[in-house]
Motif scaffolding. Structure first.
Motif, PDB file in Angstrom:
ATOM      1  N   UNK A  84     -39.594   9.374 -15.087  1.00  0.00           N
ATOM      2  CA  UNK A  84     -39.057   8.516 -13.936  1.00  0.00           C
ATOM      3  C   UNK A  84     -39.610   7.085 -14.218  1.00  0.00           C
ATOM      4  N   UNK A  85     -39.074   6.148 -13.249  1.00  0.00           N
ATOM      5  CA  UNK A  85     -39.398   4.838 -13.360  1.00  0.00           C
ATOM      6  C   UNK A  85     -39.970   4.535 -11.980  1.00  0.00           C
ATOM      7  N   UNK A  86     -41.028   4.121 -11.928  1.00  0.00           N
ATOM      8  CA  UNK A  86     -41.826   3.615 -10.857  1.00  0.00           C
ATOM      9  C   UNK A  86     -41.648   2.192 -10.220  1.00  0.00           C
ATOM     10  N   UNK A  87     -41.048   2.109  -9.021  1.00  0.00           N
ATOM     11  CA  UNK A  87     -40.408   1.042  -8.372  1.00  0.00           C
ATOM     12  C   UNK A  87     -41.364   0.811  -7.056  1.00  0.00           C
ATOM     13  N   UNK A  88     -42.440  -0.167  -7.026  1.00  0.00           N
ATOM     14  CA  UNK A  88     -43.224  -0.087  -6.103  1.00  0.00           C
ATOM     15  C   UNK A  88     -44.066   1.101  -5.872  1.00  0.00           C
ATOM     16  N   UNK A  89     -44.005   1.890  -4.677  1.00  0.00           N
ATOM     17  CA  UNK A  89     -44.641   3.039  -4.327  1.00  0.00           C
ATOM     18  C   UNK A  89     -43.686   4.247  -4.675  1.00  0.00           C
ATOM     19  N   UNK A  90     -42.326   3.947  -4.977  1.00  0.00           N
ATOM     20  CA  UNK A  90     -41.450   4.940  -5.163  1.00  0.00           C
ATOM     21  C   UNK A  90     -41.163   5.211  -6.626  1.00  0.00           C
ATOM     22  N   UNK A  91     -40.382   6.298  -7.003  1.00  0.00           N
ATOM     23  CA  UNK A  91     -40.038   6.598  -8.156  1.00  0.00           C
ATOM     24  C   UNK A  91     -38.471   6.998  -8.118  1.00  0.00           C
ATOM     25  N   UNK A  92     -37.707   6.540  -9.231  1.00  0.00           N
ATOM     26  CA  UNK A  92     -36.322   6.986  -9.590  1.00  0.00           C
ATOM     27  C   UNK A  92     -36.330   7.390 -10.872  1.00  0.00           C
ATOM     28  N   UNK A  93     -35.160   7.981 -11.101  1.00  0.00           N
ATOM     29  CA  UNK A  93     -34.780   8.572 -12.507  1.00  0.00           C
ATOM     30  C   UNK A  93     -33.416   7.988 -12.838  1.00  0.00           C
ATOM     31  N   UNK A  94     -33.166   7.485 -14.048  1.00  0.00           N
ATOM     32  CA  UNK A  94     -32.132   7.204 -14.610  1.00  0.00           C
ATOM     33  C   UNK A  94     -31.002   8.274 -14.801  1.00  0.00           C
ATOM     34  N   UNK A  95     -29.891   7.852 -14.692  1.00  0.00           N
ATOM     35  CA  UNK A  95     -28.760   8.674 -15.155  1.00  0.00           C
ATOM     36  C   UNK A  95     -28.783   9.123 -16.576  1.00  0.00           C
ATOM     37  N   UNK A  96     -29.083   8.234 -17.463  1.00  0.00           N
ATOM     38  CA  UNK A  96     -29.318   8.420 -18.889  1.00  0.00           C
ATOM     39  C   UNK A  96     -30.391   9.596 -18.950  1.00  0.00           C
ATOM     40  N   UNK A  97     -31.669   9.311 -18.103  1.00  0.00           N
ATOM     41  CA  UNK A  97     -32.758  10.578 -18.287  1.00  0.00           C
ATOM     42  C   UNK A  97     -32.057  11.885 -17.807  1.00  0.00           C
ATOM     43  N   UNK A  98     -31.486  11.966 -17.013  1.00  0.00           N
ATOM     44  CA  UNK A  98     -30.946  13.170 -16.124  1.00  0.00           C
ATOM     45  C   UNK A  98     -30.030  13.674 -17.384  1.00  0.00           C
ATOM     46  N   UNK A  99     -29.094  13.084 -18.012  1.00  0.00           N
ATOM     47  CA  UNK A  99     -28.249  13.462 -19.186  1.00  0.00           C
ATOM     48  C   UNK A  99     -29.254  14.077 -20.251  1.00  0.00           C
ATOM     49  N   UNK A 100     -29.987  13.373 -20.680  1.00  0.00           N
ATOM     50  CA  UNK A 100     -30.869  13.786 -21.608  1.00  0.00           C
ATOM     51  C   UNK A 100     -31.717  15.051 -21.376  1.00  0.00           C
ATOM     52  N   UNK A 101     -32.231  15.026 -20.120  1.00  0.00           N
ATOM     53  CA  UNK A 101     -32.829  16.405 -19.708  1.00  0.00           C
ATOM     54  C   UNK A 101     -31.757  17.716 -19.770  1.00  0.00           C
ATOM     55  N   UNK A 102     -30.632  17.533 -19.354  1.00  0.00           N
ATOM     56  CA  UNK A 102     -29.639  18.413 -19.357  1.00  0.00           C
ATOM     57  C   UNK A 102     -29.540  18.951 -20.947  1.00  0.00           C
ATOM     58  N   UNK A 103     -29.170  17.820 -21.902  1.00  0.00           N
ATOM     59  CA  UNK A 103     -28.846  18.200 -23.236  1.00  0.00           C
ATOM     60  C   UNK A 103     -30.190  18.851 -23.926  1.00  0.00           C
ATOM     61  N   UNK A 104     -31.496  18.408 -23.496  1.00  0.00           N
ATOM     62  CA  UNK A 104     -32.603  19.079 -24.125  1.00  0.00           C
ATOM     63  C   UNK A 104     -32.625  20.621 -23.649  1.00  0.00           C
ATOM     64  N   UNK A 105     -32.109  20.872 -22.459  1.00  0.00           N
ATOM     65  CA  UNK A 105     -32.491  22.219 -21.667  1.00  0.00           C
ATOM     66  C   UNK A 105     -31.246  23.122 -21.702  1.00  0.00           C
ATOM     67  N   UNK A 106     -30.064  22.589 -22.240  1.00  0.00           N
ATOM     68  CA  UNK A 106     -29.041  23.631 -21.987  1.00  0.00           C
ATOM     69  C   UNK A 106     -28.983  24.758 -23.243  1.00  0.00           C
ATOM     70  N   UNK A 107     -29.056  25.878 -22.828  1.00  0.00           N
ATOM     71  CA  UNK A 107     -29.059  27.167 -23.804  1.00  0.00           C
ATOM     72  C   UNK A 107     -27.934  27.919 -23.316  1.00  0.00           C
ATOM     73  N   UNK A 108     -27.068  28.413 -24.424  1.00  0.00           N
ATOM     74  CA  UNK A 108     -26.070  29.131 -24.134  1.00  0.00           C
ATOM     75  C   UNK A 108     -26.534  30.601 -24.710  1.00  0.00           C
ATOM     76  N   UNK A 109     -26.378  31.492 -24.164  1.00  0.00           N
ATOM     77  CA  UNK A 109     -26.891  33.009 -24.252  1.00  0.00           C
ATOM     78  C   UNK A 109     -25.590  33.707 -24.455  1.00  0.00           C
ATOM     79  N   UNK A 110     -25.195  34.730 -25.354  1.00  0.00           N
ATOM     80  CA  UNK A 110     -24.239  35.209 -25.475  1.00  0.00           C
ATOM     81  C   UNK A 110     -23.959  36.330 -24.282  1.00  0.00           C
ATOM     82  N   UNK A 111     -22.876  36.587 -23.745  1.00  0.00           N
ATOM     83  CA  UNK A 111     -22.739  37.336 -22.630  1.00  0.00           C
ATOM     84  C   UNK A 111     -22.584  38.752 -23.415  1.00  0.00           C
ATOM     85  N   UNK A 112     -23.231  40.013 -22.772  1.00  0.00           N
ATOM     86  CA  UNK A 112     -23.446  41.265 -23.352  1.00  0.00           C
ATOM     87  C   UNK A 112     -22.078  42.161 -23.051  1.00  0.00           C
TER      88      UNK A 112
END
Length: 112
Positions: A84-112
């Motif tokens: 996250x990015x700290x701005x004053x007392x608040x926090x924000x997350x960049x759209x780029x970081x959200x995309x990175x998080x999605x890419x790092x955590x996507x797992x495709x499991x075969x359907x049985x």
């Protein structure tokens, strides 16, 4: 706190999130291009579309994009899983970081 099991995101959700991110990035690029054109030509004025796409999102907005609760977003920030990015007392997350998080955590499991 470490996680021992990966988060499994269904492929349909991943595709939907990718489409949202493409839309966000595309709109941002169009807005940046309009600003660059305005700087190049002093008489040019970019047309206001009525909506602006933020590059930084609050916990609530990030939760909506990811399909999770804002409390979960804040927990991901605390755990260091989502930067996250700290701005004053608040926090924000960049759209780029959200995309990175999605890419790092996507797992495709075969359907049985």
């Amino acid at each position: 706190m470490t996680r021992t099991e990966p988060i499994v995101i269904p492929p349909v959700v991943v595709d939907a999130l990718r489409n949202v991110m493409r839309q966000l990035v595309g709109d941002r690029d169009r807005l940046l291009d309009a600003d660059a054109d305005a700087d190049a030509d002093a008489d040019a004025r970019p047309q206001a579309s009525g909506t602006s796409i933020p590059i930084l999102l609050s916990a609530v907005q990030a939760g909506e994009v990811l399909g999770i609760n804002e409390t979960t977003v804040r927990q991901l920030w605390r755990d260091g899983d989502l930067k996250c990015v700290h701005i004053g007392r608040g926090r924000k997350v960049s759209t780029t970081e959200i995309q990175r998080y999605i890419n790092d955590h996507e797992h495709f499991s075969p359907v049985p």
